[in-house]
Design a protein around this motif. Structure first.
Motif, mmCIF file in Angstrom:
data_model
loop_
_atom_site.group_PDB
_atom_site.id
_atom_site.type_symbol
_atom_site.label_atom_id
_atom_site.label_comp_id
_atom_site.label_asym_id
_atom_site.label_seq_id
_atom_site.Cartn_x
_atom_site.Cartn_y
_atom_site.Cartn_z
ATOM 1 N N ASP A 179 41.810 115.750 -22.900
ATOM 2 C CA ASP A 179 41.237 116.857 -23.667
ATOM 3 C C ASP A 179 40.738 116.421 -25.045
ATOM 4 N N VAL A 180 40.573 115.126 -25.229
ATOM 5 C CA VAL A 180 39.991 114.573 -26.452
ATOM 6 C C VAL A 180 38.862 113.640 -26.032
ATOM 7 N N GLU A 181 38.070 113.188 -26.990
ATOM 8 C CA GLU A 181 36.960 112.281 -26.690
ATOM 9 C C GLU A 181 37.471 111.012 -25.998
ATOM 10 N N ASN A 182 36.777 110.606 -24.948
ATOM 11 C CA ASN A 182 37.161 109.394 -24.220
ATOM 12 C C ASN A 182 36.887 108.159 -25.066
ATOM 13 N N GLN A 183 37.960 107.447 -25.412
ATOM 14 C CA GLN A 183 37.839 106.192 -26.138
ATOM 15 C C GLN A 183 38.220 105.027 -25.226
ATOM 16 N N GLY A 184 38.346 105.338 -23.951
ATOM 17 C CA GLY A 184 38.693 104.325 -22.968
ATOM 18 C C GLY A 184 37.453 103.719 -22.350
ATOM 19 N N ASN A 185 37.509 103.462 -21.069
ATOM 20 C CA ASN A 185 36.423 102.827 -20.345
ATOM 21 C C ASN A 185 35.289 103.828 -20.101
ATOM 22 N N PRO A 186 34.101 103.601 -20.685
ATOM 23 C CA PRO A 186 33.011 104.557 -20.509
ATOM 24 C C PRO A 186 32.510 104.630 -19.065
ATOM 25 N N LEU A 187 32.609 103.532 -18.316
ATOM 26 C CA LEU A 187 32.185 103.557 -16.918
ATOM 27 C C LEU A 187 33.110 104.416 -16.069
ATOM 28 N N VAL A 188 34.393 104.424 -16.405
ATOM 29 C CA VAL A 188 35.343 105.265 -15.668
ATOM 30 C C VAL A 188 35.046 106.738 -15.955
ATOM 31 N N ALA A 189 34.665 107.048 -17.188
ATOM 32 C CA ALA A 189 34.300 108.432 -17.521
ATOM 33 C C ALA A 189 33.074 108.872 -16.716
ATOM 34 N N LEU A 190 32.094 107.987 -16.565
ATOM 35 C CA LEU A 190 30.920 108.310 -15.737
ATOM 36 C C LEU A 190 31.329 108.515 -14.283
ATOM 37 N N ALA A 191 32.208 107.669 -13.792
ATOM 38 C CA ALA A 191 32.685 107.804 -12.414
ATOM 39 C C ALA A 191 33.419 109.126 -12.228
ATOM 40 N N ALA A 192 34.189 109.537 -13.232
ATOM 41 C CA ALA A 192 34.920 110.809 -13.148
ATOM 42 C C ALA A 192 33.949 111.976 -13.032
ATOM 43 N N ARG A 193 32.889 111.967 -13.838
ATOM 44 C CA ARG A 193 31.899 113.043 -13.754
ATOM 45 C C ARG A 193 31.207 113.031 -12.391
ATOM 46 N N TRP A 194 30.902 111.853 -11.871
ATOM 47 C CA TRP A 194 30.284 111.731 -10.565
ATOM 48 C C TRP A 194 31.212 112.276 -9.476
ATOM 49 N N LEU A 195 32.506 111.911 -9.548
ATOM 50 C CA LEU A 195 33.480 112.398 -8.567
ATOM 51 C C LEU A 195 33.602 113.913 -8.607
ATOM 52 N N GLU A 196 33.587 114.498 -9.802
ATOM 53 C CA GLU A 196 33.663 115.954 -9.925
ATOM 54 C C GLU A 196 32.458 116.609 -9.261
ATOM 55 N N GLY A 197 31.277 116.032 -9.483
ATOM 56 C CA GLY A 197 30.065 116.571 -8.872
ATOM 57 C C GLY A 197 30.094 116.479 -7.351
ATOM 58 N N VAL A 198 30.536 115.353 -6.836
ATOM 59 C CA VAL A 198 30.638 115.169 -5.387
ATOM 60 C C VAL A 198 31.646 116.156 -4.803
ATOM 61 N N THR A 199 32.775 116.336 -5.483
ATOM 62 C CA THR A 199 33.807 117.260 -5.013
ATOM 63 C C THR A 199 33.269 118.690 -4.959
ATOM 64 N N ARG A 200 32.539 119.100 -6.000
ATOM 65 C CA ARG A 200 31.949 120.445 -6.010
ATOM 66 C C ARG A 200 30.942 120.588 -4.874
ATOM 67 N N HIS A 201 30.112 119.570 -4.667
ATOM 68 C CA HIS A 201 29.113 119.610 -3.604
ATOM 69 C C HIS A 201 29.785 119.708 -2.230
ATOM 70 N N LEU A 202 30.819 118.913 -1.995
ATOM 71 C CA LEU A 202 31.530 118.971 -0.706
ATOM 72 C C LEU A 202 32.203 120.323 -0.486
ATOM 73 N N ALA A 203 32.709 120.921 -1.559
ATOM 74 C CA ALA A 203 33.337 122.244 -1.446
ATOM 75 C C ALA A 203 32.299 123.290 -1.045
ATOM 76 N N ARG A 204 31.079 123.191 -1.603
ATOM 77 C CA ARG A 204 30.007 124.134 -1.228
ATOM 78 C C ARG A 204 29.607 123.939 0.227
ATOM 79 N N LEU A 205 29.563 122.700 0.689
ATOM 80 C CA LEU A 205 29.183 122.418 2.075
ATOM 81 C C LEU A 205 30.249 122.935 3.054
ATOM 82 N N ALA A 206 31.491 122.938 2.636
ATOM 83 C CA ALA A 206 32.594 123.353 3.498
ATOM 84 C C ALA A 206 32.636 124.869 3.693
ATOM 85 N N ARG A 207 31.961 125.621 2.863
ATOM 86 C CA ARG A 207 31.993 127.095 2.968
ATOM 87 C C ARG A 207 31.225 127.599 4.131
#
Length: 125
Positions: free
Chosen positions: A97-125
């Motif tokens: 819940d604070v600015e990511n000061q860790g691995n910036p590539l992991v933060a990008l991967a996290a956003r990508w995973l969230e998007g994929v998860t949302r997309h798969l949830a829509r497809l499952a409906r």
């Protein structure tokens, strides 16, 4: 640099049916001063909902996302150097819940995973 390991039980809220509310982020509660001295920096280390490692300073001054647990611990130790720090491993997932000061590539991967998860949830409906 050695760190003191502590265990904290933070619970994810449950829905009305009693099931865990996967969408809820666990609120990180202040540490009990009888357990950890305010003079010792403390970091929460654990997983987020996506399964990535999160390191967050207890006061919210620093935090980051990581692929490996060892990277999260190294981040905490580096941020508290030259002093030692307390590591708190919550039992439940929590989100950064604070600015990511860790691995910036992991933060990008996290956003990508969230998007994929949302997309798969829509497809499952």
């Amino acid at each position: 640099m050695a760190a003191i390991a502590l265990q904290a039980a933070h619970r994810v809220p449950k829905s009305r049916t009693g099931a865990l509310d996967i969408g809820a982020a666990t609120a990180l509660k202040p540490l009990d001063p009888d357990v950890v001295s305010p003079a010792i920096p403390a970091f929460f280390i654990g997983h987020n909902r996506a399964g990535l490692w999160v390191a967050r300073e207890a006061q919210g001054r620093a935090g980051g996302l990581f692929l490996l647990k060892s990277s999260a611990v190294e981040f905490a130790n580096g941020r508290s150097a030259p002093a030692r720090c307390a590591l708190v491993f919550p039992a439940e997932a929590f989100e950064l819940d604070v600015e990511n000061q860790g691995n910036p590539l992991v933060a990008l991967a996290a956003r990508w995973l969230e998007g994929v998860t949302r997309h798969l949830a829509r497809l499952a409906r």
